[in-house]
Design a protein around this motif. Structure first.
Motif, PDB file in Angstrom:
ATOM      1  N   GLU A  87       0.844  -1.193   0.000  1.00 22.77           N
ATOM      2  CA  GLU A  87       0.000   0.000   0.000  1.00 22.77           C
ATOM      3  C   GLU A  87       0.880   1.244   0.000  1.00 22.77           C
ATOM      4  O   GLU A  87       1.854   1.339   0.743  1.00 22.77           O
ATOM      5  CB  GLU A  87      -0.933  -0.003   1.206  1.00 22.77           C
ATOM      6  CG  GLU A  87      -2.035  -1.047   1.086  1.00 22.77           C
ATOM      7  CD  GLU A  87      -3.098  -0.898   2.176  1.00 22.77           C
ATOM      8  OE1 GLU A  87      -3.365   0.243   2.600  1.00 22.77           O
ATOM      9  OE2 GLU A  87      -3.644  -1.929   2.588  1.00 22.77           O
ATOM     10  N   ALA A  88       0.517   2.203  -0.853  1.00 24.19           N
ATOM     11  CA  ALA A  88       1.348   3.389  -1.059  1.00 24.19           C
ATOM     12  C   ALA A  88       1.017   4.537  -0.107  1.00 24.19           C
ATOM     13  O   ALA A  88       1.819   5.462   0.040  1.00 24.19           O
ATOM     14  CB  ALA A  88       1.199   3.872  -2.504  1.00 24.19           C
TER      15      ALA A  88
ATOM     16  N   SER B  73       8.768   4.003  -8.089  1.00 31.14           N
ATOM     17  CA  SER B  73       8.085   5.276  -7.841  1.00 31.14           C
ATOM     18  C   SER B  73       6.637   5.295  -8.336  1.00 31.14           C
ATOM     19  O   SER B  73       5.820   6.071  -7.848  1.00 31.14           O
ATOM     20  CB  SER B  73       8.861   6.423  -8.502  1.00 31.14           C
ATOM     21  OG  SER B  73       8.956   6.219  -9.903  1.00 31.14           O
ATOM     22  N   TYR B  74       6.310   4.435  -9.290  1.00 29.97           N
ATOM     23  CA  TYR B  74       4.952   4.422  -9.854  1.00 29.97           C
ATOM     24  C   TYR B  74       3.937   3.988  -8.813  1.00 29.97           C
ATOM     25  O   TYR B  74       4.120   3.004  -8.102  1.00 29.97           O
ATOM     26  CB  TYR B  74       4.912   3.477 -11.058  1.00 29.97           C
ATOM     27  CG  TYR B  74       3.527   3.194 -11.577  1.00 29.97           C
ATOM     28  CD1 TYR B  74       2.797   4.182 -12.232  1.00 29.97           C
ATOM     29  CD2 TYR B  74       2.950   1.940 -11.412  1.00 29.97           C
ATOM     30  CE1 TYR B  74       1.526   3.920 -12.709  1.00 29.97           C
ATOM     31  CE2 TYR B  74       1.682   1.670 -11.897  1.00 29.97           C
ATOM     32  CZ  TYR B  74       0.974   2.663 -12.539  1.00 29.97           C
ATOM     33  OH  TYR B  74      -0.289   2.389 -12.998  1.00 29.97           O
ATOM     34  N   VAL B  75       2.841   4.754  -8.707  1.00 32.63           N
ATOM     35  CA  VAL B  75       1.743   4.433  -7.793  1.00 32.63           C
ATOM     36  C   VAL B  75       0.549   3.989  -8.618  1.00 32.63           C
ATOM     37  O   VAL B  75       0.085   4.704  -9.511  1.00 32.63           O
ATOM     38  CB  VAL B  75       1.377   5.642  -6.905  1.00 32.63           C
ATOM     39  CG1 VAL B  75       0.148   5.325  -6.053  1.00 32.63           C
ATOM     40  CG2 VAL B  75       2.559   6.020  -6.018  1.00 32.63           C
ATOM     41  N   HIS B  76       0.053   2.790  -8.316  1.00 33.12           N
ATOM     42  CA  HIS B  76      -1.010   2.178  -9.122  1.00 33.12           C
ATOM     43  C   HIS B  76      -2.370   2.352  -8.447  1.00 33.12           C
ATOM     44  O   HIS B  76      -2.501   2.148  -7.239  1.00 33.12           O
ATOM     45  CB  HIS B  76      -0.725   0.693  -9.318  1.00 33.12           C
ATOM     46  CG  HIS B  76      -1.647   0.029 -10.280  1.00 33.12           C
ATOM     47  ND1 HIS B  76      -1.574   0.202 -11.642  1.00 33.12           N
ATOM     48  CD2 HIS B  76      -2.704  -0.810 -10.072  1.00 33.12           C
ATOM     49  CE1 HIS B  76      -2.517  -0.508 -12.231  1.00 33.12           C
ATOM     50  NE2 HIS B  76      -3.214  -1.126 -11.306  1.00 33.12           N
TER      51      HIS B  76
ATOM     52  N   THR C 260      -4.182   2.793  -2.934  1.00 24.17           N
ATOM     53  CA  THR C 260      -3.169   2.833  -3.987  1.00 24.17           C
ATOM     54  C   THR C 260      -1.992   1.954  -3.570  1.00 24.17           C
ATOM     55  O   THR C 260      -1.752   1.734  -2.382  1.00 24.17           O
ATOM     56  CB  THR C 260      -2.679   4.266  -4.232  1.00 24.17           C
ATOM     57  OG1 THR C 260      -2.197   4.813  -2.990  1.00 24.17           O
ATOM     58  CG2 THR C 260      -3.797   5.131  -4.788  1.00 24.17           C
ATOM     59  N   TYR C 261      -1.266   1.456  -4.580  1.00 23.79           N
ATOM     60  CA  TYR C 261      -0.182   0.519  -4.317  1.00 23.79           C
ATOM     61  C   TYR C 261       1.055   0.900  -5.121  1.00 23.79           C
ATOM     62  O   TYR C 261       0.958   1.506  -6.186  1.00 23.79           O
ATOM     63  CB  TYR C 261      -0.600  -0.907  -4.698  1.00 23.79           C
ATOM     64  CG  TYR C 261      -1.588  -1.518  -3.735  1.00 23.79           C
ATOM     65  CD1 TYR C 261      -1.163  -2.360  -2.712  1.00 23.79           C
ATOM     66  CD2 TYR C 261      -2.944  -1.237  -3.831  1.00 23.79           C
ATOM     67  CE1 TYR C 261      -2.062  -2.917  -1.815  1.00 23.79           C
ATOM     68  CE2 TYR C 261      -3.855  -1.790  -2.932  1.00 23.79           C
ATOM     69  CZ  TYR C 261      -3.406  -2.626  -1.935  1.00 23.79           C
ATOM     70  OH  TYR C 261      -4.298  -3.165  -1.044  1.00 23.79           O
ATOM     71  N   ARG C 262       2.220   0.513  -4.589  1.00 19.61           N
ATOM     72  CA  ARG C 262       3.455   0.620  -5.349  1.00 19.61           C
ATOM     73  C   ARG C 262       4.134  -0.740  -5.359  1.00 19.61           C
ATOM     74  O   ARG C 262       3.944  -1.544  -4.441  1.00 19.61           O
ATOM     75  CB  ARG C 262       4.372   1.707  -4.803  1.00 19.61           C
ATOM     76  CG  ARG C 262       5.089   1.387  -3.540  1.00 19.61           C
ATOM     77  CD  ARG C 262       6.099   2.482  -3.184  1.00 19.61           C
ATOM     78  NE  ARG C 262       5.466   3.726  -2.821  1.00 19.61           N
ATOM     79  CZ  ARG C 262       5.503   4.837  -3.556  1.00 19.61           C
ATOM     80  NH1 ARG C 262       6.133   4.857  -4.708  1.00 19.61           N
ATOM     81  NH2 ARG C 262       4.912   5.926  -3.148  1.00 19.61           N
ATOM     82  N   ALA C 263       4.907  -0.973  -6.383  1.00 16.61           N
ATOM     83  CA  ALA C 263       5.614  -2.248  -6.509  1.00 16.61           C
ATOM     84  C   ALA C 263       7.005  -2.129  -5.900  1.00 16.61           C
ATOM     85  O   ALA C 263       7.622  -1.073  -5.917  1.00 16.61           O
ATOM     86  CB  ALA C 263       5.710  -2.647  -7.974  1.00 16.61           C
ATOM     87  N   LEU C 264       7.462  -3.239  -5.353  1.00 16.96           N
ATOM     88  CA  LEU C 264       8.842  -3.373  -4.903  1.00 16.96           C
ATOM     89  C   LEU C 264       9.428  -4.593  -5.603  1.00 16.96           C
ATOM     90  O   LEU C 264       8.723  -5.587  -5.816  1.00 16.96           O
ATOM     91  CB  LEU C 264       8.930  -3.554  -3.392  1.00 16.96           C
ATOM     92  CG  LEU C 264       8.508  -2.376  -2.512  1.00 16.96           C
ATOM     93  CD1 LEU C 264       7.009  -2.434  -2.219  1.00 16.96           C
ATOM     94  CD2 LEU C 264       9.284  -2.378  -1.196  1.00 16.96           C
ATOM     95  N   VAL C 265      10.697  -4.505  -5.946  1.00 15.02           N
ATOM     96  CA  VAL C 265      11.318  -5.593  -6.697  1.00 15.02           C
ATOM     97  C   VAL C 265      12.666  -5.954  -6.072  1.00 15.02           C
ATOM     98  O   VAL C 265      13.397  -5.076  -5.606  1.00 15.02           O
ATOM     99  CB  VAL C 265      11.474  -5.214  -8.193  1.00 15.02           C
ATOM    100  CG1 VAL C 265      12.356  -3.990  -8.368  1.00 15.02           C
ATOM    101  CG2 VAL C 265      12.013  -6.372  -9.013  1.00 15.02           C
ATOM    102  N   LEU C 266      12.936  -7.236  -6.054  1.00 19.02           N
ATOM    103  CA  LEU C 266      14.226  -7.747  -5.595  1.00 19.02           C
ATOM    104  C   LEU C 266      14.897  -8.460  -6.766  1.00 19.02           C
ATOM    105  O   LEU C 266      14.549  -9.602  -7.089  1.00 19.02           O
ATOM    106  CB  LEU C 266      14.039  -8.716  -4.425  1.00 19.02           C
ATOM    107  CG  LEU C 266      15.293  -9.472  -3.970  1.00 19.02           C
ATOM    108  CD1 LEU C 266      16.386  -8.518  -3.508  1.00 19.02           C
ATOM    109  CD2 LEU C 266      14.963 -10.468  -2.864  1.00 19.02           C
TER     110      LEU C 266
END
Length: 199
Positions: free
Chosen positions: A116-117, A139-142, A150-156
Motif C-alpha cells: 500500500e502506497a 516510484s509508480y503508484v497504481h 493505492t499501491y506501489r511495486a517493490l522488486v528484488l
C-alpha cells in the motif's frame, strides 16, 4: 531457531484450515476469498506455502509466477507470520526460504511484491521490512479500479542482468495480470500439473 518450508501446488482443505487463521488475522482487508485461492491452485497459477518450526505452523504465503519468458519473476501475493511469532526475525527467515524455493524450482530472476502506497506508520513499517529483505521500491503508484487503496511495486533483482527500465509500471503489468488470472472464471479442463501437492 530453524524454519522449514512446505509447498502445495494443489488444493488441500486440511492444510488450508491450518493456514487460514494466520491468513485471516493478517489480512483483514484486501484478502482474496477462500474460493479464489482454491481456484488459483486449481488453475495452476499459484502455490501455497507454510513455514514450520518442527511440526508447528508459524507462517504462510501465497505466490505465483509472472508471465515474462525472458526474465522469470515470482510474485508474493500474501506473506504473513503468526502474530505471536513477530519481532523475532522469523519473517525474514521465512522470506529467505521462499526466495530459495523460487530460485531452485523456477529459476526466478526477481521477486515482486506490492505494498500500500498511502503514507501511514503501518505501511512505512512494511516497506522497511521489505527493504531489509533487499527489495527496491519503485516510484509508480497504481490505482486499481475496484479498491480505493493505492499501491506501489517493490522488486528484488536476483540476477545482475535484471533491470527495471521504467518507474515500475511494467512490474505492475505483471502484478495486474496475475490478479486478473486469479479472478478469471475457471474452465473445465484436466490439470496437467503434478497432483502430488506438497513439495
Amino acid at each position: 531457531m530453524t524454519l522449514t518450508l512446505r509447498t502445495w501446488d494443489s488444493w488441500d482443505d486440511e492444510i488450508w484450515q491450518q493456514i487460514k487463521p494466520i491468513y485471516e488475522e493478517a489480512f483483514i482487508h484486501g484478502a482474496k476469498p477462500e474460493k479464489i485461492i482454491r481456484q488459483m491452485l486449481d488453475r495452476q497459477i499459484a502455490f501455497l506455502h507454510g513455514g514450520y518450526e518442527g511440526d508447528e505452523l508459524v507462517a504462510m504465503a501465497l505466490t505465483g509466477l509472472g508471465k515474462n519468458d525472458a526474465q522469470q519473476t515470482m510474485i508474493i501475493d500474501y506473506m504473513a507470520l503468526r502474530h505471536d511469532r513477530r519481532g523475532r526475525g522469523e519473517g525474514r527467515l521465512f522470506f529467505e526460504l521462499l526466495r530459495n524455493w523460487g530460485i531452485a524450482h523456477h529459476r526466478i530472476n526477481a521477486i515482486i511484491i506490492e505494498a500500500e502506497a498511502e503514507d501511514t506508520q503501518e505501511n512505512r513499517e512494511r516497506i522497511v521490512f521489505w527493504e531489509k529483505c533487499g527489495f527496491q521500491p519503485t516510484s509508480y503508484v497504481h490505482h486499481y479500479i475496484w479498491i480505493p487503496e493505492t499501491y506501489r511495486a517493490l522488486v528484488l533483482p536476483l540476477q545482475p542482468d535484471f533491470q527495471v527500465t521504467d518507474d515500475g509500471q511494467q512490474i505492475f503489468e505483471q502484478i495486474t495480470d496475475f490478479h486478473e488470472r486469479s479472478f478469471r472464471k475457471l474452465k473445465n479442463k484436466t490439470s496437467t500439473r503434478s497432483r502430488k501437492g506438497k513439495s
